[in-house]
Scaffold this motif. Structure first.
Motif, PDB file in Angstrom:
ATOM      1  N   ASP A  63       0.993  -1.126   0.053  1.00  0.00           N
ATOM      2  CA  ASP A  63      -0.140   0.051  -0.064  1.00  0.00           C
ATOM      3  C   ASP A  63       0.839   1.209   0.075  1.00  0.00           C
ATOM      4  OD1 ASP A  63      -2.352  -1.299  -0.123  1.00  0.00           O
ATOM      5  OD2 ASP A  63      -2.740  -1.089   2.024  1.00  0.00           O
ATOM      6  N   THR A  68      -1.311   4.550  -1.217  1.00  0.00           N
ATOM      7  CA  THR A  68      -2.660   4.154  -0.819  1.00  0.00           C
ATOM      8  C   THR A  68      -2.935   4.727   0.765  1.00  0.00           C
ATOM      9  OG1 THR A  68      -3.030   2.054  -2.230  1.00  0.00           O
ATOM     10  CG2 THR A  68      -4.602   2.363  -0.353  1.00  0.00           C
ATOM     11  N   ASN A 190     -11.712  -1.867   7.062  1.00  0.00           N
ATOM     12  CA  ASN A 190     -11.997  -1.329   5.728  1.00  0.00           C
ATOM     13  C   ASN A 190     -13.170  -0.438   5.501  1.00  0.00           C
ATOM     14  OD1 ASN A 190     -10.041  -2.625   4.778  1.00  0.00           O
ATOM     15  ND2 ASN A 190     -11.463  -4.356   3.776  1.00  0.00           N
ATOM     16  N   ASP A 197      -9.713   4.462   0.757  1.00  0.00           N
ATOM     17  CA  ASP A 197      -9.606   3.541  -0.125  1.00  0.00           C
ATOM     18  C   ASP A 197     -10.323   3.617  -1.506  1.00  0.00           C
ATOM     19  OD1 ASP A 197      -8.169   2.302   1.505  1.00  0.00           O
ATOM     20  OD2 ASP A 197      -9.590   0.678   2.412  1.00  0.00           O
ATOM     21  N   LYS A 202      -8.449   1.484  -4.411  1.00  0.00           N
ATOM     22  CA  LYS A 202      -8.520   0.158  -3.540  1.00  0.00           C
ATOM     23  C   LYS A 202     -10.029  -0.222  -3.362  1.00  0.00           C
ATOM     24  CE  LYS A 202      -6.669  -2.107   0.519  1.00  0.00           C
ATOM     25  NZ  LYS A 202      -5.751  -1.777   1.581  1.00  0.00           N
TER      26      LYS A 202
END
Length: 291
Positions: A63, A68, A190, A197, A202
């Motif tokens: 990441d 990210t 998440n 994200d 992502k």
């Protein structure tokens, strides 16, 4: 150069119940089947911990180099925060995977179950390709499925097997709630990062489902493990001990349903880990007690 404290933070200690609980439950099954071998249980625990920390460092590395983690709202990341260089974090990840492989090989040798090598290789591959490689499956909403398999079914059944040296249905059934609780850790993580994200490309399951449906999923992943344990009562009556952990599920569920976002969900991650540990300990104890 990152400090020792930063390396520990980068290992994401709050995710370690994902490694500890499956081994506890698998060992509970082994005790209940009169097959407990303490040193094999300890080796299984270190294999699981090495894989969990390895996947955390691998995720940090992958990441981080993609950018990210540049706008994170959660705990610090080594590469994203520039505390450590990508090669350093990559080396840490590979070192953890190597340690898991060596310890796992010892268990393979003593059990002569060479098929476990394939399972171990699959686990390491899953850990790496979660966010690594050209097409990481974690970016396509498949992370929860992998967590269910490799932090639920595989470690519970595997831990029981390396001690009893046979596969059993109780181990498979016991792995279901463990895998679901592991998934709940990833889901809330998440959910916290759903905004960043999505903007960084992502496409986690939370991004695909949207925040509201992800909240519903989280609640289901907290509730169903209790239902599964209760369903096992006719065979393993002491599985009812998990009900003592119900009060720990209420605060994180309430926070998630109250539409908490961003940093407010960091506490939920911690609460989920505590629930996971309590559930795992009680479930393992219930499985270990036999008449």
């Amino acid at each position: 150069m990152a400090t020792p404290g930063q390396w520990i933070a980068g290992a994401r200690p709050r995710t370690l119940p994902n490694a500890i609980v499956p081994v506890m439950v698998g060992t509970g099954v082994a005790i209940g089947e009169d097959g407990f071998v303490w040193w094999r249980a300890i080796l299984a625990l270190f294999v699981a911990l090495s894989l969990q920390i390895g996947v955390n460092y691998a995720n940090d590395y992958s990441d981080g180099i993609r950018g990210t983690d540049d706008q994170r709202v959660g705990p610090m990341r080594l590469v994203g925060s520039r505390a450590a260089t990508p090669p350093q974090v990559l080396a840490a990840a590979l070192g953890c995977f190597a340690l898991a492989a060596v310890l796992g090989l010892i268990l393979v040798i003593v059990t002569q179950a060479w098929w476990i090598l394939l399972v171990g290789a699959a686990a390491i591959a899953a850990a790496w390709f979660y966010t690594g490689g050209k097409r990481p499956y974690g970016y396509r909403g498949l992370g929860e499925l992998a967590v269910f398999v490799f932090f639920g079914v595989v470690p519970v059944v595997g831990t029981a097997y390396v001690q009893t040296e046979h596969l059993s249905w109780p181990a498979f059934f016991a792995s279901i709630p463990v895998g679901l609780l592991s998934c709940s850790m990833l889901v809330v993580n998440n959910l916290r990062d759903v905004g960043t994200d999505g903007s960084s490309g992502k496409r986690t399951l939370a991004v695909r489902l949207g925040a509201e449906r992800t909240r519903t999923l989280y609640v289901a992943l907290q509730v169903v493990p209790f239902v599964v344990a209760l369903a096992m009562i006719p065979v393993t009556p002491w599985a009812a001990l998990v009900l003592l952990a119900v009060p720990l599920a209420i605060p994180p569920i309430r926070t998630v349903l109250d539409k908490a976002v961003g940093p407010a969900l960091i506490a939920v991650l911690q609460q989920t880990g505590k629930l996971q540990l309590a559930y795992g300990l009680l479930f393992a104890l219930g499985l270990a007690i036999v008449f």
